[in-house]
Design a protein around this motif. Structure first.
Motif, PDB file in Angstrom:
ATOM      1  N   GLU A 175       0.853  -1.200   0.000  1.00 22.98           N
ATOM      2  CA  GLU A 175       0.000   0.000   0.000  1.00 22.98           C
ATOM      3  C   GLU A 175       0.880   1.237   0.000  1.00 22.98           C
ATOM      4  N   ARG A 176       0.335   2.299  -0.566  1.00 19.40           N
ATOM      5  CA  ARG A 176       0.962   3.616  -0.448  1.00 19.40           C
ATOM      6  C   ARG A 176      -0.097   4.591   0.031  1.00 19.40           C
ATOM      7  N   ASN A 177       0.295   5.471   0.915  1.00 19.72           N
ATOM      8  CA  ASN A 177      -0.594   6.502   1.456  1.00 19.72           C
ATOM      9  C   ASN A 177      -1.858   5.905   2.057  1.00 19.72           C
ATOM     10  N   TYR A 178      -1.663   4.946   2.944  1.00 18.80           N
ATOM     11  CA  TYR A 178      -2.786   4.305   3.634  1.00 18.80           C
ATOM     12  C   TYR A 178      -3.283   5.236   4.739  1.00 18.80           C
ATOM     13  N   HIS A 179      -4.589   5.500   4.728  1.00 21.30           N
ATOM     14  CA  HIS A 179      -5.201   6.428   5.694  1.00 21.30           C
ATOM     15  C   HIS A 179      -6.088   5.683   6.684  1.00 21.30           C
ATOM     16  N   SER A 180      -6.079   6.158   7.907  1.00 22.09           N
ATOM     17  CA  SER A 180      -7.060   5.758   8.911  1.00 22.09           C
ATOM     18  C   SER A 180      -7.502   7.039   9.619  1.00 22.09           C
ATOM     19  N   ARG A 181      -8.388   6.898  10.565  1.00 23.86           N
ATOM     20  CA  ARG A 181      -8.826   8.094  11.299  1.00 23.86           C
ATOM     21  C   ARG A 181      -7.694   8.675  12.147  1.00 23.86           C
ATOM     22  N   PHE A 182      -6.638   7.911  12.353  1.00 20.63           N
ATOM     23  CA  PHE A 182      -5.512   8.374  13.172  1.00 20.63           C
ATOM     24  C   PHE A 182      -4.441   9.096  12.360  1.00 20.63           C
ATOM     25  N   GLY A 183      -4.359   8.777  11.077  1.00 16.91           N
ATOM     26  CA  GLY A 183      -3.312   9.390  10.273  1.00 16.91           C
ATOM     27  C   GLY A 183      -3.037   8.603   9.014  1.00 16.91           C
ATOM     28  N   GLU A 184      -1.815   8.738   8.529  1.00 20.61           N
ATOM     29  CA  GLU A 184      -1.429   8.130   7.262  1.00 20.61           C
ATOM     30  C   GLU A 184      -0.091   7.421   7.415  1.00 20.61           C
TER      31      GLU A 184
END
Length: 120
Positions: free
Chosen positions: A26-35
């Motif tokens: 993955e590249r630039n994986y986002h969650s509610r906490f960040g990337e």
């Protein structure tokens, strides 16, 4: 090269990891906490890599820019990733620093740059 965009730094880091035999997941994986900039597989490890680019005049080296607060965000985001995609691979947190320079940027890869422990 005086300026190094974030995207260019991440592209260079991904190419470097692939050349070393890593498989980019993955590249630039986002969650509610960040990337997380890059998630890759390296043998028995799942690697969560933070990429930091800097100019030669920057005060701190790129790896020093990954503060304890940023580390926590990366760790929590990695936990979210692993909850959604369970694996038997051992998590590892790397930092890839890229210092813009002539004729080519300098790249520093710090494996296991910080621990994922103590996040609870």
């Amino acid at each position: 090269m005086r300026h190094l965009s974030g995207r260019d730094a991440e592209d260079r880091a991904a190419a470097y990891l692939e050349a070393k035999g890593f498989r980019i997941l993955e590249r630039n994986y986002h969650s509610r906490f960040g990337e997380i900039d890059i998630i890759a597989e390296d043998g028995r490890y799942i690697v969560f890599a933070e990429v930091k680019g800097r100019t030669p005049s920057a005060y701190a080296c790129p790896a020093e820019a990954v503060t304890p607060a940023k580390q926590r965000k990366i760790i929590y985001t990695a936990l979210m990733y692993l909850q959604a995609r369970p694996t038997d691979l051992q998590p590892r947190f790397d930092v890839i620093g890229i210092l813009a320079g002539e004729p080519e940027p300098l790249l520093e890869h710090l494996e296991n740059a910080f621990s994922g422990g103590g996040y609870g």
